[in-house]
Design a protein around this motif. Structure first.
Motif, PDB file in Angstrom:
ATOM      1  N   ARG A   1      31.372  17.582  21.018  1.00  0.00           N
ATOM      2  CA  ARG A   1      32.432  16.906  20.272  1.00  0.00           C
ATOM      3  C   ARG A   1      33.472  17.931  19.817  1.00  0.00           C
ATOM      4  NH1 ARG A   1      29.141  15.083  14.765  1.00  0.00           N
ATOM      5  NH2 ARG A   1      28.900  17.188  13.872  1.00  0.00           N
ATOM      6  N   GLN A   2      34.678  17.429  19.632  1.00  0.00           N
ATOM      7  CA  GLN A   2      35.757  18.275  19.158  1.00  0.00           C
ATOM      8  C   GLN A   2      36.540  17.520  18.107  1.00  0.00           C
ATOM      9  OE1 GLN A   2      38.318  19.915  22.202  1.00  0.00           O
ATOM     10  NE2 GLN A   2      39.021  21.519  20.832  1.00  0.00           N
ATOM     11  N   ALA A   3      36.443  18.010  16.890  1.00  0.00           N
ATOM     12  CA  ALA A   3      37.203  17.442  15.788  1.00  0.00           C
ATOM     13  C   ALA A   3      38.606  18.023  15.794  1.00  0.00           C
ATOM     14  CB  ALA A   3      36.496  17.752  14.473  1.00  0.00           C
ATOM     15  N   PRO A   4      39.546  17.358  15.131  1.00  0.00           N
ATOM     16  CA  PRO A   4      40.918  17.862  15.091  1.00  0.00           C
ATOM     17  C   PRO A   4      40.978  19.290  14.570  1.00  0.00           C
ATOM     18  CG  PRO A   4      40.829  15.631  14.253  1.00  0.00           C
ATOM     19  CD  PRO A   4      39.408  16.057  14.455  1.00  0.00           C
ATOM     20  N   GLU A   5      41.674  20.131  15.292  1.00  0.00           N
ATOM     21  CA  GLU A   5      41.906  21.525  14.908  1.00  0.00           C
ATOM     22  C   GLU A   5      40.625  22.343  14.816  1.00  0.00           C
ATOM     23  OE1 GLU A   5      44.326  21.611  11.421  1.00  0.00           O
ATOM     24  OE2 GLU A   5      45.977  20.535  12.350  1.00  0.00           O
ATOM     25  N   LYS A   6      39.589  21.901  15.506  1.00  0.00           N
ATOM     26  CA  LYS A   6      38.333  22.654  15.542  1.00  0.00           C
ATOM     27  C   LYS A   6      37.926  22.887  16.987  1.00  0.00           C
ATOM     28  CE  LYS A   6      36.418  21.320  11.064  1.00  0.00           C
ATOM     29  NZ  LYS A   6      35.211  20.796  10.353  1.00  0.00           N
ATOM     30  N   GLN A   7      37.032  23.839  17.153  1.00  0.00           N
ATOM     31  CA  GLN A   7      36.536  24.122  18.491  1.00  0.00           C
ATOM     32  C   GLN A   7      35.519  23.064  18.909  1.00  0.00           C
ATOM     33  OE1 GLN A   7      35.031  28.183  18.378  1.00  0.00           O
ATOM     34  NE2 GLN A   7      36.985  28.960  19.116  1.00  0.00           N
ATOM     35  N   ARG A   8      35.413  22.900  20.204  1.00  0.00           N
ATOM     36  CA  ARG A   8      34.411  21.989  20.731  1.00  0.00           C
ATOM     37  C   ARG A   8      33.023  22.539  20.413  1.00  0.00           C
ATOM     38  NH1 ARG A   8      35.393  19.632  26.699  1.00  0.00           N
ATOM     39  NH2 ARG A   8      37.384  19.320  25.638  1.00  0.00           N
ATOM     40  N   GLU A   9      32.140  21.645  19.986  1.00  0.00           N
ATOM     41  CA  GLU A   9      30.795  22.084  19.607  1.00  0.00           C
ATOM     42  C   GLU A   9      29.749  21.222  20.297  1.00  0.00           C
ATOM     43  OE1 GLU A   9      30.026  21.656  15.432  1.00  0.00           O
ATOM     44  OE2 GLU A   9      30.408  19.496  15.425  1.00  0.00           O
ATOM     45  N   LEU A  10      28.610  21.820  20.515  1.00  0.00           N
ATOM     46  CA  LEU A  10      27.501  21.122  21.158  1.00  0.00           C
ATOM     47  C   LEU A  10      26.825  20.191  20.166  1.00  0.00           C
ATOM     48  CD1 LEU A  10      25.616  20.872  23.657  1.00  0.00           C
ATOM     49  CD2 LEU A  10      24.271  22.728  22.668  1.00  0.00           C
ATOM     50  N   VAL A  11      26.600  18.971  20.576  1.00  0.00           N
ATOM     51  CA  VAL A  11      25.896  17.987  19.750  1.00  0.00           C
ATOM     52  C   VAL A  11      24.424  17.897  20.168  1.00  0.00           C
ATOM     53  CG1 VAL A  11      25.778  15.552  19.085  1.00  0.00           C
ATOM     54  CG2 VAL A  11      28.009  16.660  19.386  1.00  0.00           C
ATOM     55  N   VAL A  12      24.195  17.740  21.445  1.00  0.00           N
ATOM     56  CA  VAL A  12      22.827  17.665  21.963  1.00  0.00           C
ATOM     57  C   VAL A  12      22.834  18.099  23.419  1.00  0.00           C
ATOM     58  CG1 VAL A  12      23.083  15.215  22.538  1.00  0.00           C
ATOM     59  CG2 VAL A  12      20.783  16.192  22.293  1.00  0.00           C
ATOM     60  N   LYS A  13      21.778  18.818  23.780  1.00  0.00           N
ATOM     61  CA  LYS A  13      21.608  19.291  25.151  1.00  0.00           C
ATOM     62  C   LYS A  13      20.278  18.785  25.669  1.00  0.00           C
ATOM     63  CE  LYS A  13      21.802  23.555  27.879  1.00  0.00           C
ATOM     64  NZ  LYS A  13      21.976  25.025  27.790  1.00  0.00           N
ATOM     65  N   PHE A  14      20.311  18.220  26.864  1.00  0.00           N
ATOM     66  CA  PHE A  14      19.104  17.666  27.477  1.00  0.00           C
ATOM     67  C   PHE A  14      18.854  18.422  28.769  1.00  0.00           C
ATOM     68  CE2 PHE A  14      15.882  14.571  28.046  1.00  0.00           C
ATOM     69  CZ  PHE A  14      15.873  14.185  29.371  1.00  0.00           C
ATOM     70  N   THR A  15      17.697  19.054  28.856  1.00  0.00           N
ATOM     71  CA  THR A  15      17.396  19.849  30.030  1.00  0.00           C
ATOM     72  C   THR A  15      16.234  19.236  30.792  1.00  0.00           C
ATOM     73  OG1 THR A  15      15.942  21.275  28.759  1.00  0.00           O
ATOM     74  CG2 THR A  15      18.245  21.928  28.921  1.00  0.00           C
ATOM     75  N   SER A  16      15.867  19.894  31.863  1.00  0.00           N
ATOM     76  CA  SER A  16      14.858  19.346  32.763  1.00  0.00           C
ATOM     77  C   SER A  16      13.479  19.262  32.119  1.00  0.00           C
ATOM     78  CB  SER A  16      14.784  20.179  34.039  1.00  0.00           C
ATOM     79  OG  SER A  16      14.519  21.529  33.732  1.00  0.00           O
ATOM     80  N   ASP A  17      13.282  19.947  30.992  1.00  0.00           N
ATOM     81  CA  ASP A  17      11.978  19.823  30.327  1.00  0.00           C
ATOM     82  C   ASP A  17      11.850  18.515  29.564  1.00  0.00           C
ATOM     83  OD1 ASP A  17      12.578  22.112  27.499  1.00  0.00           O
ATOM     84  OD2 ASP A  17      13.463  20.190  28.020  1.00  0.00           O
ATOM     85  N   GLY A  18      12.953  17.771  29.474  1.00  0.00           N
ATOM     86  CA  GLY A  18      12.908  16.440  28.901  1.00  0.00           C
ATOM     87  C   GLY A  18      12.970  16.363  27.399  1.00  0.00           C
ATOM     88  N   VAL A  19      13.251  17.486  26.733  1.00  0.00           N
ATOM     89  CA  VAL A  19      13.287  17.499  25.268  1.00  0.00           C
ATOM     90  C   VAL A  19      14.719  17.768  24.822  1.00  0.00           C
ATOM     91  CG1 VAL A  19      12.432  18.577  23.175  1.00  0.00           C
ATOM     92  CG2 VAL A  19      10.924  18.327  25.168  1.00  0.00           C
ATOM     93  N   PRO A  20      15.360  16.801  24.159  1.00  0.00           N
ATOM     94  CA  PRO A  20      16.727  17.040  23.683  1.00  0.00           C
ATOM     95  C   PRO A  20      16.761  18.092  22.577  1.00  0.00           C
ATOM     96  CG  PRO A  20      16.203  14.687  23.716  1.00  0.00           C
ATOM     97  CD  PRO A  20      14.930  15.426  23.897  1.00  0.00           C
ATOM     98  N   ASP A  21      17.756  18.913  22.617  1.00  0.00           N
ATOM     99  CA  ASP A  21      17.951  19.939  21.595  1.00  0.00           C
ATOM    100  C   ASP A  21      19.207  19.581  20.802  1.00  0.00           C
ATOM    101  OD1 ASP A  21      18.585  23.562  21.667  1.00  0.00           O
ATOM    102  OD2 ASP A  21      17.897  22.213  20.080  1.00  0.00           O
ATOM    103  N   TYR A  22      19.019  19.189  19.540  1.00  0.00           N
ATOM    104  CA  TYR A  22      20.121  18.689  18.723  1.00  0.00           C
ATOM    105  C   TYR A  22      20.720  19.782  17.837  1.00  0.00           C
ATOM    106  CZ  TYR A  22      18.197  14.093  19.923  1.00  0.00           C
ATOM    107  OH  TYR A  22      17.748  12.988  20.604  1.00  0.00           O
ATOM    108  N   ALA A  23      21.995  19.658  17.580  1.00  0.00           N
ATOM    109  CA  ALA A  23      22.619  20.492  16.560  1.00  0.00           C
ATOM    110  C   ALA A  23      22.030  20.119  15.201  1.00  0.00           C
ATOM    111  CB  ALA A  23      24.132  20.273  16.559  1.00  0.00           C
ATOM    112  N   ASP A  24      21.944  21.097  14.318  1.00  0.00           N
ATOM    113  CA  ASP A  24      21.358  20.847  13.003  1.00  0.00           C
ATOM    114  C   ASP A  24      22.099  19.741  12.262  1.00  0.00           C
ATOM    115  OD1 ASP A  24      20.496  24.339  12.291  1.00  0.00           O
ATOM    116  OD2 ASP A  24      19.440  22.772  13.409  1.00  0.00           O
ATOM    117  N   SER A  25      23.400  19.669  12.474  1.00  0.00           N
ATOM    118  CA  SER A  25      24.213  18.716  11.722  1.00  0.00           C
ATOM    119  C   SER A  25      23.933  17.256  12.085  1.00  0.00           C
ATOM    120  CB  SER A  25      25.692  19.013  11.942  1.00  0.00           C
ATOM    121  OG  SER A  25      26.012  18.930  13.319  1.00  0.00           O
ATOM    122  N   VAL A  26      23.259  17.027  13.210  1.00  0.00           N
ATOM    123  CA  VAL A  26      23.011  15.637  13.633  1.00  0.00           C
ATOM    124  C   VAL A  26      21.524  15.309  13.743  1.00  0.00           C
ATOM    125  CG1 VAL A  26      25.193  15.689  14.905  1.00  0.00           C
ATOM    126  CG2 VAL A  26      23.050  16.045  16.136  1.00  0.00           C
TER     127      VAL A  26
END
Length: 114
Positions: free
Chosen positions: A37-62
């Motif tokens: 996600r990218q908020a106004p005037e902020k850098q794009r940040e990772l929210v969640v990453k899903f890899t082949s191991d099948g376990v989503p990795d979430y940002a602490d904020s969400v």
């Protein structure tokens, strides 16, 4: 590869939205599938990453509020967003990576009013 994101909109704080990202090929073809996600005037940040191991990795904020899921038959991934906060307001992008390529959807705007 094409990624089509949808589901954004305007919601009050505390509400929920579900974003969808439809891929033009099987999600099994990707090493990673992520939401950014990218908020106004902020850098794009990772929210969640899903890899082949099948376990989503979430940002602490969400963590505990956002949940990633897949529908393999529809080549689609989802981001269920609950207990939304004004600081979640951003353009949300899906991203998919293969060994030979990195692909972005067009973004969908989420606006959370206080």
């Amino acid at each position: 590869v094409q990624l089509q994101a949808s589901g954004g909109g305007l919601v009050q704080a505390g509400g929920s939205l579900r974003l969808s990202c439809a891929a033009s090929e099987s999600i099994y073809n990707f090493n990673h599938i992520s939401w950014y996600r990218q908020a106004p005037e902020k850098q794009r940040e990772l929210v969640v990453k899903f890899t082949s191991d099948g376990v989503p990795d979430y940002a602490d904020s969400v963590k505990g509020r956002f949940f990633f899921s897949t529908d393999v038959a529809k080549n689609t991934v989802y981001l269920q967003m609950n207990r939304l906060k004004p600081e979640d307001t951003a353009v949300y992008y899906c991203n998919a990576q293969q060994t030979w390529g990195n692909y972005w959807g067009q973004g969908t705007l989420v606006t959370v009013s206080s």
